[in-house]
Scaffold this motif. Structure first.
Motif, mmCIF file in Angstrom:
data_model
loop_
_atom_site.group_PDB
_atom_site.id
_atom_site.type_symbol
_atom_site.label_atom_id
_atom_site.label_comp_id
_atom_site.label_asym_id
_atom_site.label_seq_id
_atom_site.Cartn_x
_atom_site.Cartn_y
_atom_site.Cartn_z
ATOM 1 N N GLY A 183 0.860 -1.233 -0.030
ATOM 2 C CA GLY A 183 0.006 0.013 0.142
ATOM 3 C C GLY A 183 0.791 1.422 -0.111
ATOM 4 O O GLY A 183 1.995 1.376 -0.501
ATOM 5 N N HIS A 184 0.453 2.321 0.738
ATOM 6 C CA HIS A 184 1.158 3.644 0.821
ATOM 7 C C HIS A 184 1.658 4.044 -0.695
ATOM 8 O O HIS A 184 2.623 4.584 -0.829
ATOM 9 N N ALA A 185 0.759 4.007 -1.642
ATOM 10 C CA ALA A 185 1.113 4.333 -2.850
ATOM 11 C C ALA A 185 1.307 5.915 -3.034
ATOM 12 O O ALA A 185 2.446 6.441 -3.648
ATOM 13 N N SER A 186 0.451 6.684 -2.279
ATOM 14 C CA SER A 186 0.748 8.248 -2.495
ATOM 15 C C SER A 186 2.014 8.554 -1.776
ATOM 16 O O SER A 186 2.683 9.622 -2.392
ATOM 17 N N PRO A 187 2.231 8.253 -0.582
ATOM 18 C CA PRO A 187 3.457 8.614 0.158
ATOM 19 C C PRO A 187 4.674 8.050 -0.859
ATOM 20 O O PRO A 187 5.553 8.985 -0.804
ATOM 21 N N GLU A 190 -1.600 7.113 5.902
ATOM 22 C CA GLU A 190 -2.644 6.306 6.513
ATOM 23 C C GLU A 190 -2.506 4.918 6.265
ATOM 24 O O GLU A 190 -1.888 4.234 5.726
ATOM 25 N N GLN A 216 -1.219 17.964 -9.676
ATOM 26 C CA GLN A 216 -0.708 17.256 -8.734
ATOM 27 C C GLN A 216 -0.059 18.101 -7.722
ATOM 28 O O GLN A 216 0.247 17.753 -6.692
ATOM 29 N N GLU A 248 -5.160 0.153 3.007
ATOM 30 C CA GLU A 248 -6.419 -0.785 2.891
ATOM 31 C C GLU A 248 -5.869 -2.233 2.999
ATOM 32 O O GLU A 248 -4.825 -2.714 2.654
ATOM 33 N N PRO A 279 -5.882 9.578 -1.801
ATOM 34 C CA PRO A 279 -5.444 9.178 -3.318
ATOM 35 C C PRO A 279 -5.479 7.745 -3.273
ATOM 36 O O PRO A 279 -5.545 7.307 -4.105
ATOM 37 N N ASP A 280 -4.783 7.458 -2.097
ATOM 38 C CA ASP A 280 -4.402 6.043 -2.291
ATOM 39 C C ASP A 280 -5.739 5.179 -2.357
ATOM 40 O O ASP A 280 -5.936 4.090 -3.091
ATOM 41 N N LEU A 315 -0.266 18.140 -3.610
ATOM 42 C CA LEU A 315 0.421 17.938 -2.499
ATOM 43 C C LEU A 315 0.811 19.202 -1.721
ATOM 44 O O LEU A 315 1.673 18.780 -0.879
ATOM 45 N N ALA A 339 -0.208 12.755 3.194
ATOM 46 C CA ALA A 339 -0.889 11.963 4.360
ATOM 47 C C ALA A 339 -0.310 10.523 4.369
ATOM 48 O O ALA A 339 -0.555 10.024 3.113
ATOM 49 N N ARG A 382 -6.955 -4.197 1.093
ATOM 50 C CA ARG A 382 -7.082 -4.982 -0.219
ATOM 51 C C ARG A 382 -5.523 -4.841 -0.623
ATOM 52 O O ARG A 382 -4.939 -5.393 -1.100
ATOM 53 N N THR A 411 -4.616 11.943 -7.356
ATOM 54 C CA THR A 411 -4.341 13.349 -7.090
ATOM 55 C C THR A 411 -4.985 14.396 -7.822
ATOM 56 O O THR A 411 -5.511 15.254 -7.436
ATOM 57 N N VAL A 412 -4.909 14.116 -9.019
ATOM 58 C CA VAL A 412 -5.341 15.016 -10.157
ATOM 59 C C VAL A 412 -6.848 15.389 -10.035
ATOM 60 O O VAL A 412 -7.349 16.392 -9.938
ATOM 61 N N VAL A 418 -1.753 6.644 -8.305
ATOM 62 C CA VAL A 418 -1.978 7.670 -7.640
ATOM 63 C C VAL A 418 -2.033 9.218 -8.196
ATOM 64 O O VAL A 418 -2.687 10.079 -7.832
ATOM 65 N N ASP A 460 -6.099 15.574 8.108
ATOM 66 C CA ASP A 460 -5.363 14.392 7.926
ATOM 67 C C ASP A 460 -4.973 13.860 6.626
ATOM 68 O O ASP A 460 -4.665 12.730 6.272
ATOM 69 N N GLY A 461 -5.461 14.987 5.521
ATOM 70 C CA GLY A 461 -5.342 14.776 4.118
ATOM 71 C C GLY A 461 -6.399 13.801 3.577
ATOM 72 O O GLY A 461 -6.166 13.797 2.218
ATOM 73 N N ARG A 483 4.811 7.886 -4.080
ATOM 74 C CA ARG A 483 4.861 8.940 -5.220
ATOM 75 C C ARG A 483 5.320 10.249 -4.469
ATOM 76 O O ARG A 483 6.277 10.701 -5.413
ATOM 77 N N LEU A 489 -7.092 3.000 -5.776
ATOM 78 C CA LEU A 489 -7.697 1.436 -5.516
ATOM 79 C C LEU A 489 -8.968 1.264 -6.139
ATOM 80 O O LEU A 489 -9.209 0.473 -6.837
ATOM 81 N N ARG A 491 -10.069 19.375 1.776
ATOM 82 C CA ARG A 491 -9.166 18.499 2.335
ATOM 83 C C ARG A 491 -9.379 18.463 3.836
ATOM 84 O O ARG A 491 -9.080 19.614 4.433
ATOM 85 N N THR A 535 -7.850 16.928 -6.536
ATOM 86 C CA THR A 535 -7.219 18.415 -6.417
ATOM 87 C C THR A 535 -8.562 19.103 -7.651
ATOM 88 O O THR A 535 -8.890 20.160 -7.152
#
Lengths: 506, 386
Positions: free
Chosen positions: A196-200, A387, A490, A390, B346-347, A494, A385, A392, B361-362, B357, B378-379, A202, B351, B375, B365
């Protein structure tokens, strides 16, 4: 009899030439060292006497005066031992004077006459080259580091006898043939263990690619520290002149003992949050590097950012802005480079639970925000963030691996290097303001996004240019020459968005 | 610019309450019925507070000079209007214990809606918890703004959390707003709301029954809650626990015959237990500004409706923020549907949409910039009140 020997003092990060003058006079036997030495310099009398006797030489039974010139510069540390001993040997005629002028000597003595390594050999070797000296005699352990400087003959010697032999004109011992091989990059934890943690991930990729500062926000136990530690593995390798700068700083701080050659991996410094302001940016009686300088060309990781003391965080403002810090102590100033990438982690609010479960008052949130706020948060371009993943994602294959991310970071850095040739900068975060693409050149949709973000209070005026830098990096990661709307969106996503209450009060 | 229009007995009464304040604090410990005390006449109040033998109090009462009190108001630039004066809000007189003197810092004309004159501008109280969720803050702000845009005066207590959000919303809507304070009208309490206090005075007013400079006591909060309930023609509670101050206000409002509305919250969290209980008891459901305006038309008025004013007040120009947003493109609609289904980061969105991602994110936003989402700290993203 008067003898003059050359050695070097460490002043900040540079070395200063010091002439050690040794004079023998008739009179009551005695041994005096003048020239603003500290306790270690005064004690050097005992080490030098014993070392000379135990190396089979004779300590002159005369009145000995040693002057460390220039006299106004405070001297500290045991690095003057060897020069003092050699000066005594020359002044008492036990070693001929002719060759002593061509060499600089640097090192600490043990009572038995052996040379002990001291920090700063690289800076000393650079000083020797700057002053056009023929060669430099250093303890054997320091020789590989000193040899990184071209144009100076470096003799690595193990005892006072060996030094005397070189000063007499004998050939110095052969340098070991094995060239200073770059130390293997430390194998850290890999991103492929992360689920997981795809967005951190990225965001960390973008940070590594452009050298941007990043803040990881999330409840305790979600993996902020775990992710930050994996950043070291995806950073591009040090360029050769960067490596030299890092090695010089680390050598001065005594971090290179027992290790030869250049620093190969980018530094990753993670000081504890109890650190003081001078511990963070540098200080001390003799101004020396702090964690910010030790993280030069690398990563400064501040875990639990809100727990750091206010003065410590405030002290980071100049280093983050100017990329160097000037430390002044007792009429001495030292300019220390601090071109680090700031990586910080924090809880979303004092209770750490975030969002619905949060039990903090708006006053608590205000305090938390004020602790972190202001110039510091404004200089952190990526707020992401973290988190709990998930369910999954936990069973899915890892999002990526360190090798894969590192390759895309390297490609993005290459694009930046091509664009930034001749500027002396290496990444988008350091890009000169004039090279930041003007908003007017962006596609209409990207311009609209910037305007909306500004109107909604999501973006400050200062944030405008910083968003464009991040957008540039994202475009580099995508292999795109122009900045498109998706890149800008993006980058805005961020960037820190002000708290709801801040927006309402605005 | 301040105006003192108060008779001597009323000033004397105000002075007495200020002097008795510590005794009321002690007597009221463990009891919530401060309002009953304030309905007692002077002598009974003194004996109820056990102050009959307080020589200092009697000396002070004997030496009381109304002109000094008036000068103090002038110096603090606070207007003072007693219940016998023409400018006194008529709605307050519906209370059993209306304050003797209403102190007003700021624009006196903001009170006129509550005065019961021909120029009756309706006022609505928007109140709620100090420790509020961002959802409640968002709703309070939006209600404040929409009511202000509709020309309704927004009444609240300037407390942290929902109250301040409602005031901020009203200021954003460029409408009038009244802060009812537990201390003196010129004292910003809580102190962190000093900037808000100043802005409220410029665009409305801060009012209090205590003389200028008075500090807050615990009893003065429920006491000021009765003023909020009385000044407003309707009361809306945005978020509140059971037995919270906001619910006290709602009870008083119901006793006065004012319509009460509440914003629904999650049934599982104690933070909305009070508002949900109000709804269960028959309070109106408030989802947006339109519901809030409907509340004003509920037929539960105690007084007969006033005559129509001849020339309607020109409506304030609508602000661009409340104009309907253009329809979203299909990709964003799909993303928004996924966010509504819980993919609020985003995560999770990546999924849910089987995308990467960057694309998530796009999309998030874009939705944030379109004003559909906001937002959180905690994001994560959630719907914005509209």
């Amino acid at each position: 009899m008067l003898a003059r020997l050359t050695t070097f003092a460490i002043d900040g990060l540079a070395s200063r030439r010091i002439t050690v003058e040794v004079d023998l006079r008739t009179g009551l036997p005695g041994f005096t060292i003048v020239g603003r030495g500290d306790a270690a310099v005064r004690e050097s009398r005992e080490r030098v006497q014993s070392a000379i006797r135990n190396s089979g030489f004779e300590f002159p039974n005369r009145r000995v005066t040693v002057n460390l010139a220039p006299a106004y510069l405070p001297k500290h540390g045991p690095g003057y031992d060897l020069a003092t001993a050699c000066g005594l040997l020359v002044a008492s005629g036990q070693v001929p004077a002719d060759d002593a002028e061509r060499w600089a000597v640097f090192g600490e003595l043990s009572l038995g006459g052996e040379l002990r390594p001291c920090g700063g050999a690289l800076a000393v070797a650079e000083g020797a080259r700057r002053h056009g000296l023929h060669g430099l005699i250093v303890p054997r352990e320091c020789a590989p580091e000193a040899r990184l400087v071209d144009g100076v003959a470096v003799a690595g010697v193990s005892d006072l006898q060996g030094v005397a032999a070189i000063l007499r004109g004998e050939p110095p011992p052969e340098a070991p043939m094995a060239p200073a091989a770059p130390e293997p990059a430390e194998v850290g934890e890999d991103l492929s263990d992360v689920r997981g943690h795809a967005s951190p991930i990225r965001a960390l990729t973008i940070a590594a690619a452009g050298g941007h500062n990043i803040l990881l926000v999330g409840p305790p136990g979600t993996g902020k520290t775990m992710l930050a530690r994996r950043l070291a593995g995806i950073l591009p390798p040090l360029l050769s002149d960067e490596a030299l700068e890092v090695t010089r700083i680390h050598s001065l701080a005594g971090l290179r003992q027992g290790r030869a050659g250049l620093v190969a991996a980018r530094p990753f410094r993670a000081p504890h949050h109890s650190i003081s302001a001078s511990g963070l940016v540098g200080g001390g009686i003799h101004p020396g590097p702090g964690e910010a300088s030790l993280a030069h060309h690398g990563v400064l990781f501040l875990d639990e950012l809100s727990e750091f003391s206010r003065p410590a965080l405030e002290a980071l403002r100049q280093p983050l802005e100017d990329r160097h810090v000037t430390i002044v102590r007792g009429q001495r100033a030292a300019l220390l480079p601090t071109r680090f990438m700031l990586v910080a982690a924090t809880n979303p609010c004092p209770c750490g639970r975030g969002k619905r479960a949060c039990e903090c008052t708006s006053a608590d949130h205000g305090r938390h925000r004020r602790r972190l706020s202001g110039p510091l948060l404004d200089r952190i371009d990526l707020h992401v963030a973290v988190e709990p993943p998930e369910e999954r994602a936990l069973t899915a294959p890892p999002v990526t691996s360190t090798r894969e991310v590192r390759e895309s970071v390297l490609r993005a850095r290459d694009r930046q290097a091509n664009r930034l040739t001749g500027t002396g900068r290496s990444c988008n975060a350091d890009m000169p303001q004039a090279m930041v693409p003007p908003a007017a050149d962006l596609p209409a949709e990207a311009r609209d996004a910037l305007r909306q973000a500004y109107a909604r209070g999501t973006l400050s005026a200062r944030g405008h240019s910083r968003v464009l830098r991040v957008a540039r990096t994202i475009a580099d990661l995508d292999g795109s020459d122009g900045i498109g709307a998706v890149h800008v969106l993006q980058a805005i996503g961020l960037r820190r968005s002000p708290d709801l209450e801040e927006q309402q009060a605005a | 610019m301040s105006r003192v229009d108060a008779c001597d007995p009323c000033l004397r009464r105000t002075e007495l309450i200020a002097r008795l304040s510590p005794r009321i604090e002690r007597a009221g410990r463990g009891r919530a019925a401060y309002g009953r005390l304030l309905a007692l006449p002077d002598d009974e109040l003194i004996s109820a507070m056990g102050a009959n033998s307080d020589a200092k109090l009697h000396v002070a009462r004997a030496a009381f000079a109304p002109d000094v009190a008036r000068r103090r108001c002038d110096e603090a630039e606070v207007s003072a209007i007693c219940r016998h004066a023409a400018g006194y809000p008529a709605r307050l007189l519906e209370l059993d214990d209306p304050p003797a003197v209403l102190h007003v810092a700021g624009d006196l004309s903001a009170l006129e809606g509550a005065c019961g004159g021909v120029e009756d501008v309706p006022a609505v109280a928007v109140i709620g918890a100090r420790r509020a969720t961002t959802y409640a803050l968002d709703v309070a702000w939006t209600l404040g703004r929409d009511l202000a845009v509709a020309g309704v005066t927004v009444v609240s207590g300037m407390a942290l959390g929902c109250d301040s959000a409602a005031h901020h919303g009203a200021l954003e809507g460029e409408g009038r707003t009244i802060a009812v304070l537990a201390g003196g009208a010129d004292v910003a309490y809580p102190a962190s709301k000093r900037a808000l206090h100043r802005r409220i005075q410029a665009q409305g007013c801060a009012v209090s029954e205590l003389p200028p400079g008075a500090g807050v006591m615990r009893w003065s909060f429920p006491a000021r809650n009765r003023l909020i309930a009385a000044l407003a023609a309707a009361v809306i509670v945005v978020e509140g626990r059971e037995r919270s101050g906001s619910l006290i206000t709602a009870d008083i409002a119901a006793d006065l015959g004012r319509p009460v509305g509440a914003v629904p919250g999650e049934v599982t969290t104690p933070r909305s237990a009070g508002t949900n209980a109000l709804l269960a008891d028959g309070a109106a459901v408030i989802r947006d500004g339109r519901d809030a305006l409907d509340l004003l038309c509920l037929p539960v008025r105690r007084r007969p409706p006033r005559v129509q004013r001849e020339q309607p007040r020109p409506a304030p120009a609508p602000r661009p923020a409340v104009q309907p947003a253009p329809p979203l493109e299909p990709g964003l609609r799909q993303a928004l549907a996924a966010v509504d289904d819980g993919a609020d980061s985003p995560d999770r969105l990546a999924l849910a949409l089987d995308g990467d991602v960057a694309a998530a994110t796009v999309a998030l936003t874009r939705l944030e910039l379109a004003g559909v989402l906001r937002r959180e700290r905690d994001g994560s993203y959630s719907r914005r009140a509209r």
